[in-house]
Design a protein around this motif. Structure first.
Motif, PDB file in Angstrom:
ATOM      1  N   ARG A  57       0.846  -1.210   0.000  1.00 35.78           N
ATOM      2  CA  ARG A  57       0.000   0.000   0.000  1.00 35.78           C
ATOM      3  C   ARG A  57       0.873   1.249   0.000  1.00 35.78           C
ATOM      4  NH1 ARG A  57      -5.315  -0.528   1.272  1.00 35.78           N
ATOM      5  NH2 ARG A  57      -5.349   1.483   2.311  1.00 35.78           N
ATOM      6  N   ALA A  60       2.135   1.763  -3.422  1.00 32.29           N
ATOM      7  CA  ALA A  60       1.109   2.282  -4.315  1.00 32.29           C
ATOM      8  C   ALA A  60       0.835   3.759  -4.070  1.00 32.29           C
ATOM      9  CB  ALA A  60      -0.180   1.483  -4.145  1.00 32.29           C
ATOM     10  N   GLY A  61       1.244   4.256  -2.893  1.00 29.56           N
ATOM     11  CA  GLY A  61       0.953   5.645  -2.571  1.00 29.56           C
ATOM     12  C   GLY A  61      -0.357   5.805  -1.811  1.00 29.56           C
ATOM     13  N   LEU A  62      -0.967   4.692  -1.394  1.00 31.63           N
ATOM     14  CA  LEU A  62      -2.206   4.791  -0.607  1.00 31.63           C
ATOM     15  C   LEU A  62      -1.903   5.297   0.798  1.00 31.63           C
ATOM     16  CD1 LEU A  62      -4.085   1.541  -1.660  1.00 31.63           C
ATOM     17  CD2 LEU A  62      -4.945   3.857  -1.899  1.00 31.63           C
ATOM     18  N   ALA A  82       0.443  11.824  -9.417  1.00 27.22           N
ATOM     19  CA  ALA A  82      -0.446  11.469 -10.526  1.00 27.22           C
ATOM     20  C   ALA A  82       0.276  10.567 -11.519  1.00 27.22           C
ATOM     21  CB  ALA A  82      -0.952  12.736 -11.217  1.00 27.22           C
ATOM     22  N   ARG A  85       0.458   7.109 -10.064  1.00 30.16           N
ATOM     23  CA  ARG A  85      -0.815   6.383 -10.191  1.00 30.16           C
ATOM     24  C   ARG A  85      -1.002   5.870 -11.609  1.00 30.16           C
ATOM     25  NH1 ARG A  85      -3.116  10.792  -7.454  1.00 30.16           N
ATOM     26  NH2 ARG A  85      -4.280  11.384  -9.305  1.00 30.16           N
ATOM     27  N   ALA A  86      -0.576   6.672 -12.577  1.00 32.29           N
ATOM     28  CA  ALA A  86      -0.784   6.292 -13.970  1.00 32.29           C
ATOM     29  C   ALA A  86       0.085   5.103 -14.364  1.00 32.29           C
ATOM     30  CB  ALA A  86      -0.498   7.484 -14.880  1.00 32.29           C
ATOM     31  N   LEU A  88       1.030   2.522 -12.325  1.00 27.28           N
ATOM     32  CA  LEU A  88       0.949   1.315 -11.502  1.00 27.28           C
ATOM     33  C   LEU A  88      -0.418   0.638 -11.566  1.00 27.28           C
ATOM     34  CD1 LEU A  88      -0.756   1.553  -8.573  1.00 27.28           C
ATOM     35  CD2 LEU A  88       1.097   3.106  -8.062  1.00 27.28           C
ATOM     36  N   PHE A  90      -2.493  -1.781  -8.851  1.00 20.43           N
ATOM     37  CA  PHE A  90      -2.482  -2.332  -7.505  1.00 20.43           C
ATOM     38  C   PHE A  90      -3.691  -3.258  -7.387  1.00 20.43           C
ATOM     39  CE2 PHE A  90      -4.064  -2.186  -3.119  1.00 20.43           C
ATOM     40  CZ  PHE A  90      -2.947  -2.581  -2.414  1.00 20.43           C
ATOM     41  N   TRP A 110     -12.862  -0.693 -15.608  1.00 20.73           N
ATOM     42  CA  TRP A 110     -11.565  -0.504 -14.945  1.00 20.73           C
ATOM     43  C   TRP A 110     -10.465  -0.228 -15.960  1.00 20.73           C
ATOM     44  CZ3 TRP A 110     -11.682   1.033 -10.347  1.00 20.73           C
ATOM     45  CH2 TRP A 110     -12.598   0.533  -9.426  1.00 20.73           C
ATOM     46  N   GLY A 112     -10.952   1.139 -18.918  1.00 25.42           N
ATOM     47  CA  GLY A 112     -11.226   2.446 -19.507  1.00 25.42           C
ATOM     48  C   GLY A 112     -10.788   3.594 -18.613  1.00 25.42           C
ATOM     49  N   MET A 113     -10.892   3.405 -17.309  1.00 22.43           N
ATOM     50  CA  MET A 113     -10.469   4.459 -16.382  1.00 22.43           C
ATOM     51  C   MET A 113      -8.977   4.751 -16.540  1.00 22.43           C
ATOM     52  SD  MET A 113     -12.972   5.726 -14.658  1.00 22.43           S
ATOM     53  CE  MET A 113     -12.327   6.510 -13.179  1.00 22.43           C
ATOM     54  N   ARG A 114      -8.220   3.777 -17.067  1.00 25.24           N
ATOM     55  CA  ARG A 114      -6.792   3.984 -17.297  1.00 25.24           C
ATOM     56  C   ARG A 114      -6.501   4.188 -18.786  1.00 25.24           C
ATOM     57  NH1 ARG A 114      -3.222   3.109 -13.896  1.00 25.24           N
ATOM     58  NH2 ARG A 114      -3.836   2.546 -11.808  1.00 25.24           N
ATOM     59  N   ARG A 151      -7.585  -7.110 -15.013  1.00 26.52           N
ATOM     60  CA  ARG A 151      -7.321  -5.666 -15.162  1.00 26.52           C
ATOM     61  C   ARG A 151      -5.862  -5.422 -15.528  1.00 26.52           C
ATOM     62  NH1 ARG A 151      -9.679  -4.456  -9.419  1.00 26.52           N
ATOM     63  NH2 ARG A 151      -7.987  -2.952  -9.334  1.00 26.52           N
TER      64      ARG A 151
ATOM     65  N   MET B   1     -14.097   7.746 -24.792  1.00 31.76           N
ATOM     66  CA  MET B   1     -14.821   8.253 -23.631  1.00 31.76           C
ATOM     67  C   MET B   1     -13.822   8.632 -22.530  1.00 31.76           C
ATOM     68  SD  MET B   1     -18.028   6.542 -21.602  1.00 31.76           S
ATOM     69  CE  MET B   1     -17.607   4.985 -22.274  1.00 31.76           C
ATOM     70  N   ALA B   3     -12.400   9.322 -18.694  1.00 33.49           N
ATOM     71  CA  ALA B   3     -12.577   8.597 -17.441  1.00 33.49           C
ATOM     72  C   ALA B   3     -13.697   9.225 -16.613  1.00 33.49           C
ATOM     73  CB  ALA B   3     -11.261   8.587 -16.665  1.00 33.49           C
ATOM     74  N   ARG B   6     -16.942   8.084 -17.957  1.00 31.74           N
ATOM     75  CA  ARG B   6     -17.045   6.652 -17.725  1.00 31.74           C
ATOM     76  C   ARG B   6     -17.528   6.363 -16.289  1.00 31.74           C
ATOM     77  NH1 ARG B   6     -14.959   2.398 -20.690  1.00 31.74           N
ATOM     78  NH2 ARG B   6     -13.871   3.737 -22.138  1.00 31.74           N
ATOM     79  N   ALA B  84      -9.075   5.291  -6.159  1.00 31.36           N
ATOM     80  CA  ALA B  84      -8.123   6.273  -5.642  1.00 31.36           C
ATOM     81  C   ALA B  84      -6.775   6.168  -6.352  1.00 31.36           C
ATOM     82  CB  ALA B  84      -7.940   6.092  -4.137  1.00 31.36           C
ATOM     83  N   LEU B  85      -6.511   5.021  -6.974  1.00 28.92           N
ATOM     84  CA  LEU B  85      -5.227   4.832  -7.664  1.00 28.92           C
ATOM     85  C   LEU B  85      -5.350   5.030  -9.172  1.00 28.92           C
ATOM     86  CD1 LEU B  85      -3.919   1.804  -5.623  1.00 28.92           C
ATOM     87  CD2 LEU B  85      -3.047   4.129  -5.591  1.00 28.92           C
ATOM     88  N   MET B  86      -6.515   5.506  -9.632  1.00 27.80           N
ATOM     89  CA  MET B  86      -6.676   5.780 -11.059  1.00 27.80           C
ATOM     90  C   MET B  86      -6.023   7.115 -11.396  1.00 27.80           C
ATOM     91  SD  MET B  86      -8.200   3.353 -12.545  1.00 27.80           S
ATOM     92  CE  MET B  86      -8.286   1.827 -11.633  1.00 27.80           C
ATOM     93  N   PRO B  87      -5.612   7.277 -12.659  1.00 29.77           N
ATOM     94  CA  PRO B  87      -4.974   8.543 -13.048  1.00 29.77           C
ATOM     95  C   PRO B  87      -5.875   9.765 -12.824  1.00 29.77           C
ATOM     96  CG  PRO B  87      -4.668   6.875 -14.749  1.00 29.77           C
ATOM     97  CD  PRO B  87      -5.617   6.296 -13.743  1.00 29.77           C
ATOM     98  N   LEU B 220      -8.886   5.761   3.514  1.00 30.56           N
ATOM     99  CA  LEU B 220      -8.136   4.672   2.867  1.00 30.56           C
ATOM    100  C   LEU B 220      -6.780   4.465   3.509  1.00 30.56           C
ATOM    101  CD1 LEU B 220      -8.911   5.443  -0.868  1.00 30.56           C
ATOM    102  CD2 LEU B 220      -9.577   3.398   0.375  1.00 30.56           C
ATOM    103  N   ASP B 221      -6.331   5.439   4.294  1.00 29.79           N
ATOM    104  CA  ASP B 221      -4.974   5.356   4.861  1.00 29.79           C
ATOM    105  C   ASP B 221      -4.873   4.187   5.848  1.00 29.79           C
ATOM    106  OD1 ASP B 221      -2.480   5.764   5.799  1.00 29.79           O
ATOM    107  OD2 ASP B 221      -2.732   7.902   6.173  1.00 29.79           O
TER     108      ASP B 221
END
Lengths: 217, 221
Positions: A57, A60-62, A82, A85-86, A88, A90, A110, A112-114, A151, B1, B3, B6, B84-87, B220-221
């Motif tokens: 975690r 990942a930067g969480l 940012a 995140r782009a 990696l 996780f 999932w 598409g979000m990337r 994913r 599309m 994000a 989406r 939270a880990l999405m760009p 989330l921490d």
């Protein structure tokens, strides 16, 4: 405690230097160094509660490290979260699967979000193509896990962080996962994963965490 | 599309597939408003006097009812961690989720409101302002509520905590929403009140996602 190795931090790939992690009042680990070169794999082992998930975690930067730094190709990841995140993927303990969406919709979302478009490849890699139109509530635990892992393939990223990815997988799915990891490394990607069972990953470095958080050998 | 789109489409799809939330919110709104004539008596003058307040307070409570689930489901199944880990920055994701929430709660509430106002004998002059004030005010309810939903994430009895956090912050929206309708009915200009509602929305639009995203990162921490 190992000597600081700044050279590892500035090397290409993903590296951490003198990392410490605190959960509540407890120091989970301190003075931890690691380095994963491009195409490399790092396997985290250790008993329950030794900080494998905490370390992933943190990577990942969480969560923020209590001390130390993480770097990608020598640049601290804190400078540009940012971009980190782009780059990696996780995959945690939970599969992030919605019961009312279909398998293809879930993976499509999932990916598409990337900005990933390899949904078909992801489904085929983990043998989910035949289930593409199934609502996810009909999936078994192992199938949901495969969908989460798909994913990885559906939207390529140079760094994979996998928290016990082999959990709940049958032999066939485990072989799929190992093949996906091999392909990722062949393409120059880095993989960090935690596991409780020995996985046949060629040329992987092992980082063993002990129950008291000190790094073993 | 993109994000952003989406994420909105996914939340809308989830809302329609699960069918529960939007229907429940509108159902709660309708049933609660219908209770008032039974409670205070059917005199048209009395109902007309309190119609604007009843519709607004009930719409506010109905919106609140659905807020608890805004992040809860995503948090429970690990989706929030993955999101939270999405760009796409978490702030933008909160905005997308608020927009989707408004489309399935605030918008239907605003559209159903005139029918309920009819039941309460609202003065005819008040109808356009009623709809307009709800259309301007309910997005603020979703945005402010998102901050409360993010803060109460993971708390035991999060729904009660959410109400305690959010209801005081809803008071300005309620005041100007009702005042706009009353002003028009009383022969005054509704515009200043509507402008203030717009100002509240303009303030909530950037600030609420920032605050909610910070609270989500904390959770989330």
């Amino acid at each position: 405690m190992p000597a600081p190795s700044p050279s590892a931090v500035s090397a290409p790939g993903f590296a951490g230097h003198a990392l410490a992690c605190r959960r509540g009042e407890r120091l989970v680990f301190a003075g931890l160094d690691f380095a994963v070169p491009p195409g490399g794999a790092l396997v985290l082992t250790g008993p329950n509660g030794s900080g494998k998930s905490s370390l992933l975690r943190l990577m990942a930067g969480l969560t923020r490290p209590e001390a130390g730094m993480l770097a990608w190709n020598g640049a601290p990841i804190g400078d540009d979260p940012a971009a980190h995140r782009a780059r990696l993927h996780f995959i945690g303990h939970q599969d992030a699967v919605k019961p009312v969406l279909t398998v293809a919709e879930t993976l499509g979302f999932w990916a598409g979000m990337r900005g990933g478009t390899e949904v078909r490849a992801g489904l085929e890699r983990f043998r989910l193509a035949a289930l593409a139109d199934w609502p996810c509530r009909l999936l078994s635990a192992g199938q949901r896990r495969r969908l989460a892992l798909a994913r990885l393939v559906a939207s390529p990223a140079p760094l994979w962080l996998l928290d016990e990815p082999a959990n709940g997988l049958d032999a066939e799915a485990l072989a799929d996962l190992l093949a996906a990891i091999a392909a990722q490394r062949a393409a120059g990607g880095a993989v960090v994963l935690s596991t409780h069972t020995a996985l046949p990953i060629e040329g992987a470095r092992e980082l063993s965490l002990t129950a008291f958080g000190r790094r073993a050998a | 599309m993109t994000a952003f789109r989406r994420l909105i489409l996914r939340d809308l799809r989830l809302a329609f597939r699960q069918g529960g939330d939007a229907a429940m919110v509108v159902g709660f709104f309708v049933l609660t408003v219908i209770l008032f004539p039974f409670g205070v008596g059917p005199e048209p003058e009395l109902l007309a006097r309190i119609a604007a307040g009843i519709v607004w307070v009930t719409a506010l409570l109905a919106a609140l009812l659905s807020l608890e689930r805004l992040f809860q489901a995503d948090w429970e199944d690990g989706s929030l961690e993955a999101l939270a880990l999405m760009p796409l920055p978490l702030e933008a994701q909160v905005l997308a989720k608020c927009l989707a929430h408004w489309l399935v709660t605030g918008l239907p509430l605003s559209l159903v409101a005139p029918l309920l106002a009819l039941l309460l004998h609202l003065e005819p002059a008040g109808y356009p302002v009623l709809v307009l004030s709800l259309l301007l005010g309910t997005p603020s309810l979703s945005l402010i509520g998102a901050v409360g939903a993010a803060l109460s994430l993971g708390a035991r009895r999060g729904g009660v905590l959410l109400s305690l956090l959010v209801l005081p912050l809803y008071i300005p929206v309620l005041i100007f929403g009702v005042a706009a309708i009353e002003a028009r009915i009383g022969g005054f200009a509704a515009r200043p009140h509507l402008l203030l509602l717009g100002a509240l929305l303009a303030g909530a639009l950037p600030l609420a996602p920032l605050a909610a995203a910070a609270a989500l990162r904390q959770a989330l921490d």
